[in-house]
Design an enzyme around this catalytic site. Structure first.
Site, short mmCIF file in Angstrom:
data_model
loop_
_atom_site.label_atom_id
_atom_site.label_comp_id
_atom_site.label_asym_id
_atom_site.label_seq_id
_atom_site.Cartn_x
_atom_site.Cartn_y
_atom_site.Cartn_z
N ARG A 245 -20.69 -6.70 28.64
CA ARG A 245 -21.49 -7.93 28.77
C ARG A 245 -21.26 -8.53 30.14
O ARG A 245 -20.17 -9.07 30.41
CB ARG A 245 -21.08 -8.95 27.70
CG ARG A 245 -21.18 -8.46 26.26
CD ARG A 245 -22.58 -8.58 25.70
NE ARG A 245 -22.72 -7.81 24.46
CZ ARG A 245 -22.56 -8.30 23.22
NH1 ARG A 245 -22.25 -9.57 23.07
NH2 ARG A 245 -22.73 -7.54 22.16
N GLU A 247 -21.84 -11.21 31.44
CA GLU A 247 -22.12 -12.64 31.33
C GLU A 247 -21.04 -13.43 32.04
O GLU A 247 -19.85 -13.22 31.80
CB GLU A 247 -22.18 -13.04 29.85
CG GLU A 247 -23.48 -12.59 29.19
CD GLU A 247 -23.35 -12.47 27.68
OE1 GLU A 247 -22.41 -13.06 27.11
OE2 GLU A 247 -24.18 -11.76 27.08
N ARG A 253 -12.75 -17.25 24.71
CA ARG A 253 -13.10 -16.26 23.69
C ARG A 253 -14.12 -15.22 24.13
O ARG A 253 -14.60 -14.45 23.32
CB ARG A 253 -13.56 -16.96 22.42
CG ARG A 253 -14.76 -17.87 22.59
CD ARG A 253 -15.12 -18.51 21.25
NE ARG A 253 -16.37 -19.24 21.35
CZ ARG A 253 -17.13 -19.54 20.30
NH1 ARG A 253 -16.77 -19.17 19.10
NH2 ARG A 253 -18.26 -20.21 20.45
N HIS A 254 -14.45 -15.18 25.43
CA HIS A 254 -15.40 -14.17 25.92
C HIS A 254 -14.71 -13.17 26.84
O HIS A 254 -13.87 -13.53 27.65
CB HIS A 254 -16.55 -14.84 26.69
CG HIS A 254 -17.52 -15.52 25.80
ND1 HIS A 254 -17.44 -16.87 25.52
CD2 HIS A 254 -18.59 -15.05 25.11
CE1 HIS A 254 -18.43 -17.20 24.69
NE2 HIS A 254 -19.14 -16.11 24.43
N GLU A 398 -16.53 -17.13 15.10
CA GLU A 398 -17.27 -15.92 14.72
C GLU A 398 -16.50 -14.67 15.09
O GLU A 398 -16.01 -14.53 16.20
CB GLU A 398 -18.61 -15.94 15.47
CG GLU A 398 -19.54 -14.81 15.08
CD GLU A 398 -20.01 -14.03 16.28
OE1 GLU A 398 -20.37 -14.61 17.30
OE2 GLU A 398 -19.97 -12.77 16.18
N SER A 401 -21.16 -10.25 13.35
CA SER A 401 -22.55 -10.65 13.24
C SER A 401 -23.31 -9.46 12.64
O SER A 401 -23.05 -8.32 13.01
CB SER A 401 -23.07 -10.96 14.65
OG SER A 401 -24.24 -11.70 14.58
N ARG A 449 -11.57 -10.27 19.14
CA ARG A 449 -11.78 -11.53 18.41
C ARG A 449 -11.01 -11.52 17.09
O ARG A 449 -10.36 -12.51 16.74
CB ARG A 449 -13.27 -11.70 18.08
CG ARG A 449 -14.12 -12.12 19.25
CD ARG A 449 -14.33 -13.62 19.24
NE ARG A 449 -15.17 -14.02 20.35
CZ ARG A 449 -16.41 -14.44 20.23
NH1 ARG A 449 -16.99 -14.53 19.05
NH2 ARG A 449 -17.10 -14.80 21.30
#
Lengths: 475, 475
Positions: A245, A247, A253-254, A398, A401, A449
């Site tokens: 990712r 991002e 948490r990323h 989370e 998903s 996570r």
């Protein structure tokens, strides 16, 4: 260099005991501590995160020269060096080591690998609970704070800290338990490609590369490929692999690269079948960690306090409208939107409310609004504003998903149009459904996570061996 | 869309038997074949790679209108569609299906997912042994040749061919057996980063990407990181993950992305310890495949003939000088160089010679010349022209490469200089050894190589779910 076999027959520290007093043994271990004073030298030897033993040497009056040289040599040993030690076991009482009833009276020491005298930080400092470090700051002798960046720059050293070492073992355990659970349900392991032709598989946040003169990017998930595996009649599939990712999120948490635990399966009648399997799988992980990794958990919890996760026997499912009502009425958050995604704060609050009502740290939020889910999510048949999709939460955050996926190419085409997405890059994805595909659904889980939230850590980086974030791509 | 649960209670085809004749059952399956003729219609229903059953419908004179409509509907069903069929089990003799003693007398059929009428190829054609296809070319009715590119363009369809589907199940089995074996020896699973900061981790053949404005590349192996995991006191580690090679090699045994099975471990005394563990691991895989995946192997071998791999109980080790001698004297290859790497043809010949002498398709070629191995390979203590490194061969082709690694930073620095490599990009790698690291060694295995050579396939692409080569990065 491997030369000949010396037959030193190394002993595990954990197996040394006073019952063997008088025996001469060899051990290979790291030096955790050296205390040389005049006529004696004490070493603490360490093996992995679990075991330490005391080893000592005293001046031998019958061989003063040799003895002096030995004491000098031992005084110069550096912490973290790997040594082979030959010694006689003798009964003792040692409170500060894991081996408490016996110590080694040293006869010989060889350095196998020498560590530099000045380390980036001391393991002892890096292994203290944060509350102790903070409490010490107002005293005369404050403990040093070992910052995250320094730790990560020297991650191989940071991971020797027993708690950190055990976090990696827990990470390994989560994967093992994940697979055990799914094998028992008839799943097959797959490996999908991480290099994907074309500019993007959809959306921003993609790492791009040149693939022999053509554009390609790194997979943001195995979504399309695990669905094709179902179309290929593998029935139930899982994958453990990297997910990328690009991002620019600098949060606790990323990560820009993490390990995805993915599963996808045919549905007979209802996507509740996925929820049931995913719940059983997480139960197997949680129970397995507490029973089979109790030693690792105990060591981690000495430095990072946490309670075991509370979970229900069957799935604890909260439907979206009920969650909104709870947040508004009991949670004191009247501003929560009916069909908007939840913020992190709202999720945490929801976690508290569910804990109060159901006694569970682990629950499923089901029937997300279609507007906040990807185009391939199956709409809810009774109200297309909602979807057959869910997230799973651990301690209010989370970890998973999932959804039923649209398997009908015409419905998929209409959904893509309704979302205002361009059809062209998704053409081949849709075409893959034109040769017949059974109804299916699945889940995507972030390994780091799961580990960081299970252990109640403050940062996902602690659960990644070599974390990648926008500011870090090394070591 | 999951609506309500219909309680159709679907049956596995494999569990249908004449003992249940008279029972009404539901099955969900693909249509493998439709034969409609006048007053009757026969379907062959298929579930996964293992099971097929015949289902039939005959004109019902008591309800001619409904019956006519039903026959018309069934005649329009397309192969590969997924259907729900309700029918009465009745004893029968059906030679062409896996369920031979019973068939379904159809009452109802629902289309769950419709396949297009014109498929890229027929599964029956794609599932024929190549010798049959070739033999038919000189007859009146030659079977169509289904080319590799067409198959790979529609890989989800190609993988429904029973043999191909089972190859994927064997791939899954190899991973499962690999891990089983290593768990039993105390290994811990790790996940190392695939995004590596900097222009290159050394050498050509690297995919590059932009990492938030800085250069990064995709890992060509987890080498450095698995060594750091040993330095981090994880002791014995393994990883299953993607490996990226931007090499413009269009051969039958190279892929640009493949799945690496890697292991790394501390050594007590000698790197023979790695050989012993790797041999036990492969034995566990080979034995496990033949016993626990016999059904899959039988189906694969119907299309792609092969014999089980012959292997010795203990490691079958051939030392380099001995291999050279064998190739020159027995192999009729006097031109083989003493310290040069072997060509593919030489490796195949060596495989034949070892098979003749030791009866094994699987052996270890040990003590490679240092000149043909990477800089981090430990030299042989008695002769630095050779090294403590080995390859493992299956049916005359390499499946595994491994070695003792240099753990001494000074020796590593000298070796880098001796190889004429620039020091700067390797600085941090060398530094990681300055905090003490135990002697260690390991192995790197190509999953797709193991699968394609074990099964005696002609192309590694058959063992990869979605292969990547210089000409292909999709689907």
């Amino acid at each position: 260099m491997s030369q000949s076999e010396l037959h030193r027959d190394f002993h595990d520290l954990g197996k040394l005991s006073a019952a063997d007093a008088g025996k001469v043994v060899w051990v290979r271990a790291r030096i955790a501590n050296v205390r040389a004073k005049g006529n004696s030298c004490f070493l603490v030897l360490r093996q992995g995160p679990f075991e330490t033993v005391q080893a000592c040497y005293f001046k031998d009056k019958s061989a003063p020269e040799r003895s002096k040289a030995m004491l000098k040599f031992m005084g110069g040993l550096t912490c973290e060096s790997v040594v082979d030690v030959q010694g006689t076991l003798q009964a003792a009482q040692v409170k500060s080591c894991s081996v408490t009833d016996v110590e080694l009276s040293i006869q010989r020491v060889y350095v196998v690998s020498s560590a530099e005298a000045i380390l980036p930080f001391q393991l002892e400092d890096a292994g203290r609970p944060e509350v102790e470090v903070e409490a010490s700051q107002s005293t005369d002798r404050p403990f040093p704070r070992i910052g995250q960046e320094l730790r990560l720059d020297n991650r191989w050293l940071d991971l020797r800290v027993p708690a950190n070492n055990c976090i990696m073992r827990i990470q390994s355990g989560v994967c093992q338990l994940f697979r055990e659970s799914l094998y028992a349900e008839g799943f097959v392991e797959i490996h999908t490609p991480k290099l994907i032709g074309g500019e993007s598989e959809g959306g921003a946040g993609v790492f791009k590369t040149d693939y022999f003169g053509r554009p390609a990017c790194l997979a943001q998930s195995p979504q399309l490929y695990k669905q094709m595996a179902v179309s290929a009649d593998l029935g139930r599939v899982f994958e453990i692999g990297p997910v990328f990712r690009a991002e620019n999120s600098n949060t606790r948490r990323h990560l820009c690269e993490f390990t995805g635990l993915d599963l996808e399966m045919t549905l007979d009648e209802h996507y509740n079948e996925v929820l049931a399997i995913a719940h059983r799988m997480f139960k197997h992980i949680f129970e397995g960690l507490e029973t089979r990794f109790a030693k690792e958990l105990a060591i981690i919890r000495e430095q990072y306090a946490s309670d075991p996760v509370a979970f229900t026997d069957g799935p604890c499912i909260v439907h979206w409208p009920e969650a909104i009502r709870m947040l508004r009425e009991e949670g004191g958050m009247p501003e929560v939107g009916e069909l908007e995604d939840l913020t992190g704060a709202q999720e945490l609050r929801l976690g508290e409310l569910v804990k109060k009502r159901h006694g569970a740290d682990f629950f499923i939020l089901d029937k997300y609004p279609s507007a906040v889910r990807p185009f391939y999510t199956m709409p809810c048949p009774s109200d297309a504003a909602y979807s057959n999709s869910y997230d799973m939460f651990l301690r209010g955050q989370e970890i998973c998903s999932g959804a039923q996926r649209i398997h009908d190419p015409d419905l998929l085409t209409r959904t893509i149009a309704a979302k205002g997405l361009p059809m062209e890059p998704l053409e081949s994805y849709v075409n893959a459904f034109r040769h017949g595909v059974p109804p299916h659904g699945g889940a995507g889980i972030g390994l780091e996570r799961v580990v960081f939230l299970y252990l109640g850590l403050d940062n996902v980086r602690k659960a990644s061996m070599f974390p990648r974030d926008p500011n870090r791509c090394e070591p």
